[in-house]
Design an enzyme around this catalytic site. Sequence first.
Site, PDB file in Angstrom:
ATOM      1  N   TYR A 171       0.364  -0.265  -3.195  1.00 24.49           N
ATOM      2  CA  TYR A 171       0.342  -1.702  -3.511  1.00 24.49           C
ATOM      3  C   TYR A 171      -0.580  -1.991  -4.690  1.00 24.49           C
ATOM      4  O   TYR A 171      -0.224  -2.747  -5.605  1.00 24.49           O
ATOM      5  CB  TYR A 171      -0.102  -2.466  -2.264  1.00 24.49           C
ATOM      6  CG  TYR A 171      -0.216  -3.960  -2.419  1.00 24.49           C
ATOM      7  CD1 TYR A 171       0.913  -4.760  -2.509  1.00 24.49           C
ATOM      8  CD2 TYR A 171      -1.467  -4.575  -2.445  1.00 24.49           C
ATOM      9  CE1 TYR A 171       0.800  -6.140  -2.620  1.00 24.49           C
ATOM     10  CE2 TYR A 171      -1.589  -5.938  -2.562  1.00 24.49           C
ATOM     11  CZ  TYR A 171      -0.451  -6.725  -2.642  1.00 24.49           C
ATOM     12  OH  TYR A 171      -0.570  -8.088  -2.763  1.00 24.49           O
ATOM     13  N   LYS A 175       0.601  -3.563  -8.256  1.00 21.36           N
ATOM     14  CA  LYS A 175       0.062  -4.847  -8.718  1.00 21.36           C
ATOM     15  C   LYS A 175      -0.686  -4.694 -10.040  1.00 21.36           C
ATOM     16  O   LYS A 175      -0.702  -5.624 -10.859  1.00 21.36           O
ATOM     17  CB  LYS A 175      -0.834  -5.452  -7.645  1.00 21.36           C
ATOM     18  CG  LYS A 175      -0.073  -5.947  -6.417  1.00 21.36           C
ATOM     19  CD  LYS A 175       0.967  -6.995  -6.785  1.00 21.36           C
ATOM     20  CE  LYS A 175       1.559  -7.692  -5.572  1.00 21.36           C
ATOM     21  NZ  LYS A 175       2.605  -8.679  -5.945  1.00 21.36           N
TER      22      LYS A 175
END
Length: 304
Positions: A171, A175
């Site tokens: 993640y 991002k």
Amino acid sequence: MSGLCEGRVVVVTGAGRGLGRAHALAFAEQGARVVVNDLGVSLDGGGSSAGPAQAVVDEIRAAGGEAVAHGGDIATTEGAASLVRAAVEEFGALHTLVNNAGFLRDRTLVNLDEDDWDAVMRVHLKGHFLPLKHAASYWRAEAKAGREIAARVVNTSSGAGLLGSVGQGNYSAAKAGIVGLTLVAAAEMGRYGVQVNAIAPAARTRMTEGTFAETMAAPDDADAFDAMAPENVSPLVVWLGSAASEGVTGRVFEAEAGRITVMEGWRPGPASDKGSRWTPREAGEAALKLLARSRTPGVVYGTR
């Protein structure tokens, strides 16, 4: 009084719940016609349901707004292309794209399976790239046809992408990649009248409530300010997605509760130039001196 987005057509991905739902409702309240995209998947990306997207559409229509649901997979070429087509065919144009869709598969790196890495990269990073690509192609064609463009893209990064987050290597990497994509898109698409920015929101959603259950809980007092409500982030997103944000592009904003922060990212810090090649020992000595003069990095989430 007309709303800030009166007459604009806005697409929001992952808009069936959480932040995306709050954004879609806020845009509609400000006069936008909204395409509500959502696959209706579970927290880890499994399954699908048309229910969440349609529920948001029904809510917008009940309040007097205009909206349609889109259930395509925006991490595929056809899904992303059909998302842009849905806006143009239903409402005649596309002015704003809000990339928000995502899910989690959290594990520490030694326990992170390749499938978990690929799935999170796909929905977050590819799921930003493909809608952006197809929207940009539409806006470029409009600009080349001589039509005036005031297009906006709002991408969704995270504090995990800016600082890192233990147990979220996939993640965090996705991002962080979204920030890089934002900077490139802003530089490339400015000539066509397209502004591209990113937000790093903090709010109570399905993706955060398990990790930050205590700090993100809603207050017991109904009149108290709910600092972690997703709706706190949406006003900034609406402004960035409106014509009122003219001249703001290639920037990253952190939004949490009542606070908005401009994130300044990587900038050159202390430097030392020998004018010739260093030896390894000299390079190490120079690096330590430079580190002593540099700012301390932010703390990685989960290490406090």
